[in-house]
Design an enzyme around this catalytic site. Structure first.
Site, PDB file in Angstrom:
ATOM      1  N   GLY A 144     -25.078  -7.032  -6.530  1.00 39.72           N
ATOM      2  CA  GLY A 144     -26.447  -7.366  -6.909  1.00 39.72           C
ATOM      3  C   GLY A 144     -27.036  -8.387  -5.953  1.00 39.72           C
ATOM      4  O   GLY A 144     -26.722  -8.396  -4.757  1.00 39.72           O
ATOM      5  N   GLU A 145     -27.916  -9.244  -6.473  1.00 42.20           N
ATOM      6  CA  GLU A 145     -28.551 -10.324  -5.702  1.00 42.20           C
ATOM      7  C   GLU A 145     -29.535  -9.823  -4.652  1.00 42.20           C
ATOM      8  O   GLU A 145     -30.159 -10.618  -3.965  1.00 42.20           O
ATOM      9  CB  GLU A 145     -27.516 -11.217  -4.998  1.00 42.20           C
ATOM     10  CG  GLU A 145     -26.497 -11.871  -5.884  1.00 42.20           C
ATOM     11  CD  GLU A 145     -25.481 -12.706  -5.102  1.00 42.20           C
ATOM     12  OE1 GLU A 145     -25.656 -12.877  -3.872  1.00 42.20           O
ATOM     13  OE2 GLU A 145     -24.514 -13.175  -5.719  1.00 42.20           O
ATOM     14  N   GLY A 146     -29.645  -8.511  -4.458  1.00 37.96           N
ATOM     15  CA  GLY A 146     -30.451  -7.992  -3.358  1.00 37.96           C
ATOM     16  C   GLY A 146     -29.678  -7.853  -2.072  1.00 37.96           C
ATOM     17  O   GLY A 146     -30.270  -7.616  -1.007  1.00 37.96           O
TER      18      GLY A 146
END
Length: 347
Positions: free
Chosen positions: A312-314
């Site tokens: 995740g997190e980009g």
């Protein structure tokens, strides 16, 4: 809910873009997927010479009421706030990748169950201290959902006004793979088993318990009436804000880089409301999360990368953005056969 004006890009330049790509000094199709990306970006911007300015990734953080029970998540809810501090201090993977690729990074408190000092350099738009527990009630009220969608739109509009025309989204929220699985199952009608992965865990027992819990949640909320109702029932504040962010980015004709599983389920919600949004999306990667692979197949899209990420997190978006920039670079800077005085044997 805030309304948006989103139209599919015009096909007026399709033939000219295809010709420009085909006449570069290379065999037809030799740059593969990069040619498709160059075409898409040119079409989004309605120009034969597109430009990508001030690439930006916005990470939305929010907590989920279900996580307080610990039945679907191996990490405690407090990790969400701890990771926000890590983002601010520059210690997360998304920080490393953003800095490497000269991407502006913004972090948003969409609904973290923690009091952040107002001076902390994040975007403070907390809706509440996490959502409600959807085992007992809807995750959020309709009013909270609408506020979150509008907030996400405002944040993207600000990024656009600061000169960004390529944007990606990330998220942080313990328990949000469960919310994403529920949303995916609703929008694709796939069994919850096909939408649920281990998330941040490698524990098979936890995965089986997670599936059983989510089945019971679906049964409890059997009378969902609309896509927006599904978002309010299962979503997190970070997911709802990403829905607004995606819709606003499409209205502004930005290139939208779709990250992993959680962002993709926000996209599913956006697509149910405005199907033309998909024309503005570049899919960064296929994550190792089981549901994400099935979701991408459902959308019939091909992501740029396959790195088995599940963070995740980009992070996937940050890794994909340089490839999108490379596609635009060849379109703008690579000579044609005529310019280079190279014989085109395929002409």
């Amino acid at each position: 809910m805030k309304t948006f004006h989103i139209e599919a890009p015009s096909k007026q330049l399709d033939a000219a873009l295809t010709e420009k790509i085909n006449l570069k000094t290379k065999p037809l199709g030799a740059l593969g997927v990069l040619e498709q990306i160059a075409f898409q970006v040119g079409k989004i911007q309605q120009t034969l010479s597109p430009q990508l300015n001030n690439p930006t990734i916005i990470v939305f953080a929010g907590d989920h009421g279900i996580a307080e029970e610990g039945v679907v998540n191996p990490y405690p809810q407090a990790v969400t706030a701890q990771m926000v501090y890590n983002f601010v201090q520059g210690g997360a993977a998304i920080n490393a990748f953003s800095q490497l690729n000269n991407i502006k990074l913004e972090v948003v408190d969409a609904g973290v169950a923690h009091d952040f000092d107002p001076s902390l350099p994040i975007i403070h738009t907390k809706i509440a201290y996490g959502t409600a527990n959807y085992r007992l009630q809807k995750a959020m009220t309709d009013a909270q959902r609408d506020i979150a969608i509008k907030a996400g739109a405002i944040i993207v509009k600000s990024a656009f006004e600061q000169g960004s025309n390529m944007i990606g989204f990330g998220e942080m929220g313990i328990g949000n793979t469960s919310a994403a699985a529920l949303l995916m199952s609703y929008f694709t009608q796939a069994p919850i088993e096909d939408c649920t992965g281990a998330g941040t865990s490698h524990n098979n027992d936890l995965l089986q318990r997670k599936i059983e819990v989510l089945k019971s949640v679906q049964a409890f909320h059997a009378n969902i009436t609309s896509p927006l109702d599904a978002l309010a029932t299962f979503g997190g504040f970070e997911i709802a804000m990403m829905v607004g962010a995606i819709l606003q980015a499409a209205e502004l004709k930005m290139v939208i880089v779709i990250d992993g599983f959680i962002v993709s389920t926000a996209l599913l919600t956006a697509l149910a409301l405005y199907p033309a949004v998909i024309e503005y999306c570049v899919f960064a990667h296929t994550s190792h999360e089981n549901g994400h692979q099935a979701l991408l197949r459902n959308l019939a899209v091909k992501p740029l990368l396959q790195l088995d990420l599940r963070l995740g997190e980009g992070t996937g978006a940050a890794l994909a953005m340089p490839l999108i920039q490379a596609a635009v670079a060849f379109l703008n800077n690579m000579s044609s056969f005529a310019e280079a005085k190279v014989s085109n044997i395929e002409s």
